[in-house]
Write an enzyme that holds these catalytic residues in place. Structure first.
Site, PDB file in Angstrom:
ATOM      1  N   GLU A 281     -57.549  14.976 -15.553  1.00 30.83           N
ATOM      2  CA  GLU A 281     -57.005  13.628 -15.713  1.00 30.83           C
ATOM      3  C   GLU A 281     -57.757  12.605 -14.857  1.00 30.83           C
ATOM      4  O   GLU A 281     -57.870  11.441 -15.223  1.00 30.83           O
ATOM      5  CB  GLU A 281     -55.509  13.635 -15.339  1.00 30.83           C
ATOM      6  CG  GLU A 281     -54.662  12.744 -16.228  1.00 30.83           C
ATOM      7  CD  GLU A 281     -53.179  13.003 -16.059  1.00 30.83           C
ATOM      8  OE1 GLU A 281     -52.594  13.651 -16.935  1.00 30.83           O
ATOM      9  OE2 GLU A 281     -52.597  12.548 -15.061  1.00 30.83           O
ATOM     10  N   HIS A 310     -60.676  40.963 -19.152  1.00 28.05           N
ATOM     11  CA  HIS A 310     -60.547  41.643 -20.447  1.00 28.05           C
ATOM     12  C   HIS A 310     -60.308  40.655 -21.579  1.00 28.05           C
ATOM     13  O   HIS A 310     -59.887  41.047 -22.663  1.00 28.05           O
ATOM     14  CB  HIS A 310     -59.424  42.683 -20.353  1.00 28.05           C
ATOM     15  CG  HIS A 310     -59.684  43.685 -19.270  1.00 28.05           C
ATOM     16  ND1 HIS A 310     -60.325  44.876 -19.502  1.00 28.05           N
ATOM     17  CD2 HIS A 310     -59.463  43.628 -17.933  1.00 28.05           C
ATOM     18  CE1 HIS A 310     -60.450  45.526 -18.351  1.00 28.05           C
ATOM     19  NE2 HIS A 310     -59.934  44.785 -17.386  1.00 28.05           N
ATOM     20  N   LYS A 422     -48.162   8.106 -25.123  1.00 24.23           N
ATOM     21  CA  LYS A 422     -46.825   7.815 -24.592  1.00 24.23           C
ATOM     22  C   LYS A 422     -46.181   6.684 -25.378  1.00 24.23           C
ATOM     23  O   LYS A 422     -45.013   6.739 -25.746  1.00 24.23           O
ATOM     24  CB  LYS A 422     -46.918   7.383 -23.114  1.00 24.23           C
ATOM     25  CG  LYS A 422     -46.974   8.512 -22.118  1.00 24.23           C
ATOM     26  CD  LYS A 422     -46.757   7.944 -20.716  1.00 24.23           C
ATOM     27  CE  LYS A 422     -47.005   8.981 -19.635  1.00 24.23           C
ATOM     28  NZ  LYS A 422     -46.878   8.465 -18.274  1.00 24.23           N
TER      29      LYS A 422
END
Ligand code: PA5
Length: 448
Positions: A281, A310, A422
């Site tokens: 961010e 893995h 937002k």
């Protein structure tokens, strides 16, 4: 008792095509400018004000009454709490009895609005013994407001006074949450106005839930304070934050667009999540400080060792050479298990060895294999998981992020790219003053 940084495998000749003296010389001056700027105009997050601890401690007599603290916060208002909880408490802390927890509280962090997730936490708490710590800097984040409303609603439904079970942590003046604190008489803590969400873990944002679960918050600040001081060191070879920024900046310029942080400790899972937000961010920006479009940033990726050996290491060793890898290594674990003898020759090499020795050998093995394949990597070594060390980690990476922002000539403290989504959400949820119509797509490719 301090973090140790090993940058060796970022450099020639340890790793082929690694950084050279010349690379360092090219940017050292600019990094030192960033360091000087940091010491002369110290950002508020690095000031570690005493009152951040004091304001939290003033509430201690009230907090000890609760068996459970539920943090309602998201992003920078939740990830630090999670990082502290997981790194500094046993992984089964919330399943322990109060006695086993020495009377300290369980801590849950509700950082999403997934109804399955929220319900799963609400179903595990005894409301009468629960404190909800509502955390939001802006005081208006939709997810937090929704969870606040839910908490308040159920408290009222069970005949409990929300003022006795809700603590608000928000801006001292601005925002809706501060307004309700003033109008409805909730207890509250202040988020310093100059400290942005993802840099706020060492303010009351992170300190309250940490204190409630018995983490030594003084020691946390002590570690962070020492690390910030070291981040002002004028020699990059003595300054971990400057070295992180310098090396990652140089590698970004060389096309390493991905920063993997691989922790060989399950307890560090959320510390890596905290880093992931900070790096993403703060540094992922469209424009530089001149307003020119540069589309910069380095994508942080989380991995856990040995588990992800893995699932990821094949790619890191043989896939595109576009990553800088940081290992987090813990030398001494709080608990230990010795692998018992089974009488089978095939696995006798494991017999009577400590599980931690196997994990540490796996970390070394992965590091060496990457080096041999010419994949740059570095290592942060925790001698133990202590508040001092975790405090140091927060501070070193906050300072490194500020330095990296300086090198990239961007503002690491804003997040304009989060705002549009937002606003659209507000509009879709019918919030007054927000309008947006989802655009009809001229081409649809949908498979059902
Ligand atoms: O770092 C940031 O600024 C963000 O991640 C915020 O912490 C997040 O969006 C939550 O914001 P607020 O604390 O205002 O609810």
């Amino acid at each position: 008792m301090a973090l140790k940084f090993d940058f060796s495998n970022l450099f020639e000749p340890n790793v082929s095509d690694g950084l050279t003296e010349k690379d360092i010389n090219d940017v050292e001056e600019k990094v030192l400018e960033a360091v000087e700027n940091f010491s002369e105009n110290t950002p508020d997050f690095a000031k570690l004000e005493r009152r951040w601890i004091d304001s939290v401690k003033e509430l201690e007599d009230w907090i000890v009454n609760f068996d459970t603290v539920v943090v309602l916060g998201i992003g920078g208002s939740g990830l630090g709490n999670l990082a502290l909880h997981y790194s500094l408490r046993p992984l089964n802390w919330n399943e322990m009895t109060k006695e086993e927890r020495n009377g300290y509280a369980r801590v849950f962090v509700v950082d999403n609005v997934d109804p399955d997730f929220v319900s799963s936490i609400l179903e595990r708490i005894d409301l009468k013994m629960t404190l909800f710590n509502v955390i939001s800097k802006s005081g208006s984040t939709a997810e937090v407001m929704a969870n606040y409303s839910i908490a308040r609603g159920i408290l009222e439904a069970y005949g409990l006074d929300p003022r006795e079970h809700i603590l608000v942590t928000t801006d001292p003046e601005k925002g809706f949450l501060r307004k309700i604190v003033k109008e409805e008489g909730f207890r509250s803590l202040e988020i310093p106005p100059g400290v942005g969400g993802r840099f706020s873990v060492l303010t009351p944002v992170g300190l309250l839930s940490a204190m409630a679960e018995g983490i030594d918050i003084e020691e946390l600040h002590e570690g962070a304070g020492d690390a910030f001081e070291k981040s002002m060191e004028k020699d990059v070879f003595k300054n971990p934050s400057a070295m992180i920024a310098l090396t990652h900046y140089l590698y970004l310029k060389k096309g390493k667009n991905i920063s993997v942080m691989m922790a060989y400790s399950n307890r560090l899972t959320y510390l890596v999540d905290w880093y992931r937000q900070l790096w993403a961010e703060s540094l992922g920006k469209r424009c530089n400080l001149k307003g020119e479009e540069i589309f910069t940033g380095q994508t942080p990726v989380k991995a856990i060792g040995a588990t992800d050996q893995h699932s990821q290491i094949q790619l890191y060793n043989e896939g595109p050479n576009d990553k800088v890898i940081t290992f987090l290594r813990v030398e001494k674990f709080d608990r230990e298990i010795t692998i018992p003898e089974t009488g089978r020759e095939e696995i006798s090499y494991l017999s009577r060895k400590r599980l931690s020795d196997l994990l540490l050998a796996e970390q070394t093995g992965t590091e060496e294999s990457l080096r041999e394949n010419g994949r740059p990597n570095m290592k942060v070594v925790f001698d133990k998981l202590t508040p001092y060390n975790v405090g140091q980690f927060f501070a070193y990476y906050e300072a490194a992020t500020a330095f990296m922002g300086y090198l990239l000539n961007i503002n690491p403290f804003d997040q304009p790219g989060v705002e549009l989504g937002k606003k659209i959400t507000f509009a879709l949820m019918g919030r007054e003053g927000y309008e947006y119509k989802v655009k009809e797509k001229s081409k649809k490719v949908i498979i059902e």
